[in-house]
Design a protein around this motif. Structure first.
Motif, PDB file in Angstrom:
ATOM      1  N   ALA A   4       0.847  -1.190   0.000  1.00  0.00           N
ATOM      2  CA  ALA A   4       0.000   0.000   0.000  1.00  0.00           C
ATOM      3  C   ALA A   4       0.886   1.244   0.000  1.00  0.00           C
ATOM      4  N   ILE A   5       0.460   2.257  -0.725  1.00  0.00           N
ATOM      5  CA  ILE A   5       1.275   3.468  -0.873  1.00  0.00           C
ATOM      6  C   ILE A   5       1.633   4.065   0.476  1.00  0.00           C
ATOM      7  N   GLU A   6       0.683   4.090   1.393  1.00  0.00           N
ATOM      8  CA  GLU A   6       0.932   4.661   2.710  1.00  0.00           C
ATOM      9  C   GLU A   6       1.914   3.818   3.524  1.00  0.00           C
ATOM     10  N   ASP A   7       2.001   2.526   3.224  1.00  0.00           N
ATOM     11  CA  ASP A   7       2.946   1.652   3.910  1.00  0.00           C
ATOM     12  C   ASP A   7       4.336   1.715   3.298  1.00  0.00           C
ATOM     13  N   ALA A   8       4.399   1.992   2.008  1.00  0.00           N
ATOM     14  CA  ALA A   8       5.667   1.893   1.282  1.00  0.00           C
ATOM     15  C   ALA A   8       6.466   3.189   1.261  1.00  0.00           C
ATOM     16  N   PHE A   9       5.789   4.344   1.389  1.00  0.00           N
ATOM     17  CA  PHE A   9       6.482   5.615   1.210  1.00  0.00           C
ATOM     18  C   PHE A   9       6.208   6.554   2.379  1.00  0.00           C
ATOM     19  N   ALA A  10       7.278   7.053   2.975  1.00  0.00           N
ATOM     20  CA  ALA A  10       7.154   8.052   4.036  1.00  0.00           C
ATOM     21  C   ALA A  10       7.083   9.455   3.449  1.00  0.00           C
ATOM     22  N   CYS A  11       7.693   9.629   2.286  1.00  0.00           N
ATOM     23  CA  CYS A  11       7.745  10.946   1.637  1.00  0.00           C
ATOM     24  C   CYS A  11       6.383  11.303   1.052  1.00  0.00           C
ATOM     25  N   ARG A  12       5.872  12.469   1.394  1.00  0.00           N
ATOM     26  CA  ARG A  12       4.561  12.888   0.906  1.00  0.00           C
ATOM     27  C   ARG A  12       4.533  13.039  -0.608  1.00  0.00           C
ATOM     28  N   PHE A  13       5.639  13.546  -1.172  1.00  0.00           N
ATOM     29  CA  PHE A  13       5.686  13.719  -2.630  1.00  0.00           C
ATOM     30  C   PHE A  13       5.567  12.370  -3.339  1.00  0.00           C
ATOM     31  N   MET A  14       6.274  11.351  -2.847  1.00  0.00           N
ATOM     32  CA  MET A  14       6.211  10.044  -3.484  1.00  0.00           C
ATOM     33  C   MET A  14       4.827   9.424  -3.343  1.00  0.00           C
ATOM     34  N   ARG A  15       4.174   9.660  -2.203  1.00  0.00           N
ATOM     35  CA  ARG A  15       2.801   9.169  -2.048  1.00  0.00           C
ATOM     36  C   ARG A  15       1.880   9.833  -3.070  1.00  0.00           C
ATOM     37  N   LEU A  32      -3.746  -2.550  -5.323  1.00  0.00           N
ATOM     38  CA  LEU A  32      -3.606  -1.094  -5.266  1.00  0.00           C
ATOM     39  C   LEU A  32      -4.597  -0.385  -6.178  1.00  0.00           C
ATOM     40  N   PHE A  33      -4.766  -0.877  -7.415  1.00  0.00           N
ATOM     41  CA  PHE A  33      -5.703  -0.242  -8.336  1.00  0.00           C
ATOM     42  C   PHE A  33      -7.137  -0.355  -7.825  1.00  0.00           C
ATOM     43  N   LEU A  34      -7.533  -1.540  -7.393  1.00  0.00           N
ATOM     44  CA  LEU A  34      -8.905  -1.715  -6.899  1.00  0.00           C
ATOM     45  C   LEU A  34      -9.178  -0.823  -5.697  1.00  0.00           C
ATOM     46  N   ASN A  35      -8.241  -0.730  -4.797  1.00  0.00           N
ATOM     47  CA  ASN A  35      -8.430   0.131  -3.635  1.00  0.00           C
ATOM     48  C   ASN A  35      -8.571   1.590  -4.040  1.00  0.00           C
ATOM     49  N   GLU A  36      -7.789   2.019  -5.033  1.00  0.00           N
ATOM     50  CA  GLU A  36      -7.879   3.406  -5.499  1.00  0.00           C
ATOM     51  C   GLU A  36      -9.214   3.683  -6.184  1.00  0.00           C
ATOM     52  N   MET A  37      -9.807   2.667  -6.824  1.00  0.00           N
ATOM     53  CA  MET A  37     -11.085   2.841  -7.518  1.00  0.00           C
ATOM     54  C   MET A  37     -12.218   3.181  -6.564  1.00  0.00           C
ATOM     55  N   ARG A  38     -12.035   2.963  -5.281  1.00  0.00           N
ATOM     56  CA  ARG A  38     -13.060   3.334  -4.305  1.00  0.00           C
ATOM     57  C   ARG A  38     -13.312   4.837  -4.287  1.00  0.00           C
ATOM     58  N   LYS A  39     -12.394   5.607  -4.809  1.00  0.00           N
ATOM     59  CA  LYS A  39     -12.534   7.064  -4.861  1.00  0.00           C
ATOM     60  C   LYS A  39     -13.277   7.533  -6.105  1.00  0.00           C
ATOM     61  N   TYR A  40     -13.541   6.609  -7.042  1.00  0.00           N
ATOM     62  CA  TYR A  40     -14.060   7.004  -8.348  1.00  0.00           C
ATOM     63  C   TYR A  40     -15.359   6.270  -8.648  1.00  0.00           C
ATOM     64  N   GLY A  41     -16.449   6.820  -8.160  1.00  0.00           N
ATOM     65  CA  GLY A  41     -17.748   6.230  -8.421  1.00  0.00           C
ATOM     66  C   GLY A  41     -18.166   5.246  -7.340  1.00  0.00           C
ATOM     67  N   SER A  42     -19.171   4.455  -7.674  1.00  0.00           N
ATOM     68  CA  SER A  42     -19.734   3.485  -6.729  1.00  0.00           C
ATOM     69  C   SER A  42     -19.600   2.094  -7.344  1.00  0.00           C
ATOM     70  N   TRP A  43     -18.689   1.280  -6.775  1.00  0.00           N
ATOM     71  CA  TRP A  43     -18.348   0.018  -7.390  1.00  0.00           C
ATOM     72  C   TRP A  43     -18.416  -1.159  -6.413  1.00  0.00           C
ATOM     73  N   ALA A  44     -18.851  -2.307  -6.935  1.00  0.00           N
ATOM     74  CA  ALA A  44     -18.635  -3.591  -6.280  1.00  0.00           C
ATOM     75  C   ALA A  44     -17.354  -4.148  -6.877  1.00  0.00           C
ATOM     76  N   LEU A  45     -16.311  -4.231  -6.075  1.00  0.00           N
ATOM     77  CA  LEU A  45     -14.972  -4.514  -6.580  1.00  0.00           C
ATOM     78  C   LEU A  45     -14.572  -5.969  -6.333  1.00  0.00           C
ATOM     79  N   ALA A  46     -13.904  -6.556  -7.332  1.00  0.00           N
ATOM     80  CA  ALA A  46     -13.406  -7.924  -7.200  1.00  0.00           C
ATOM     81  C   ALA A  46     -12.133  -8.060  -8.015  1.00  0.00           C
TER      82      ALA A  46
END
Length: 326
Positions: free
Chosen positions: A84-95, A127-141
């Motif tokens: 996860a981006i928040e787990d992998a990068f401490a730098c705000r710019f890289m996130r 990572l992509f599926l988790n990010e898609m939660r910000k874009y519309g209303s989806w049932a993700l698999a």
């Protein structure tokens, strides 16, 4: 006759754990050796053959690892298996940068559909599926054959991920409005069969988005055997646009659009890295050069050039959007 020009038949002996493969576009078994390569990026052992189909010109790997051993060529540090981006990068710019990279993919879906059921094939760590939660209303698999990556996606993001092959996917027919395959089709031993199976899972008028390394791209020609899009032994097929259009037509899809929109600089940087590792002997110089190549600023300085290539469909990643035929 040079070795790279000799004709090879389907009966050539394969090393243990490898299998001779037919062309995944036309099914022919007659081919000519194009490249003998090693896994420069990850250093897994072996010499791997890329061959050109004598019938249709498709470039593919044969002999290739069987599904029984292919997992050994996907190490824990394989780039798509990132945390996860928040787990992998401490730098705000890289996130911010990593979220922005995922955003470009999410928008490709959002511009076609804003809600529904979405299946990501080869979802890796989710990572992509988790990010898609910000874009519309989806049932993700998702579908992910690597147990380590699938477990991470389930436990870290709470995603519905099936760990296995497409053929064994547990969902009933016509379950999904959108199916995505980001840099996945080239990894599959039978891409046409996979597209047929996924068509079954698509709803009527459902759409599929497929991206692959673009063998018609400028960098594929420029770098040749050093082009990162070859990525043996993980990539079984190297697609031209005409190959993808043929597959889509033969497996029951109507092509809506072909275009390039991402991956230009990353693949370019990986290709330069491969070239350096093969041709430069001085470790200190090579490592310094690789660090310079990876400096984030270059991504923005070269952006106009890669945008220009995108518009010509000559960049490193080609995307095809198709719709299920009735």
């Amino acid at each position: 006759m040079r070795q790279d020009d000799r004709n090879l038949g389907s009966g050539e002996a394969s090393q243990e754990g490898f299998e001779d493969a037919p062309c995944s576009i036309c099914g022919s078994t007659a081919h000519t050796l194009r490249y003998q390569l090693t896994d420069v990026l990850y250093g897994t052992p072996g010499v791997f053959h890329l061959v050109t189909c004598n019938s249709c010109g498709h470039l593919y790997q044969s002999p290739r690892p069987t599904q029984a051993i292919i997992s050994r060529y996907y190490p824990d540090r394989y780039q798509p298996f990132g945390k996860a981006i928040e787990d992998a990068f401490a730098c705000r710019f890289m996130r911010w940068l990593k979220h922005r990279q995922l955003r470009t993919r999410c928008l490709q879906v959002y511009r076609l559909r804003t809600s529904g059921a979405l299946l990501d094939v080869g979802c890796a760590t989710g990572l992509f599926l988790n990010e898609m939660r910000k874009y519309g209303s989806w049932a993700l698999a998702g579908i992910e054959p690597d147990a380590r990556a699938a477990t991470y996606a389930i436990e870290r993001f709470g995603l519905d991920v099936f760990n296995g092959q497409i053929e064994a996917a547990p969902w009933p027919d016509e379950s999904f409005d959108v199916i995505t395959l980001w840099d996945v089709l080239e990894h599959l031993p039978a891409p046409g069969h996979a597209l047929c199976q996924l068509r079954r899972l698509l709803k009527k008028q459902g759409v599929i988005i497929v991206s692959v390394p673009n063998l018609d791209g400028v960098d594929a020609t420029r770098f040749g055997r050093f082009w990162a899009g070859l990525d043996v032994p993980r990539h079984f097929s190297m697609f031209r646009k005409q190959d993808l259009l043929r597959l889509f037509e033969e497996t029951g899809y109507r092509v809506i659009r072909t275009y390039c929109f991402y991956g230009g600089f990353v693949t370019f940087a990986n290709s330069l890295t491969i070239w350096l590792r093969v041709t430069v002997r001085q470790d200190a110089f090579r490592k310094a050069a690789e660090a310079i190549i990876r400096f984030p600023l270059w991504r923005y300085l070269f952006k106009p050039y890669f945008v220009w290539l995108d518009r010509q469909e000559r960049c490193n990643i080609l995307t095809v959007v198709g719709q299920r035929k009735l």
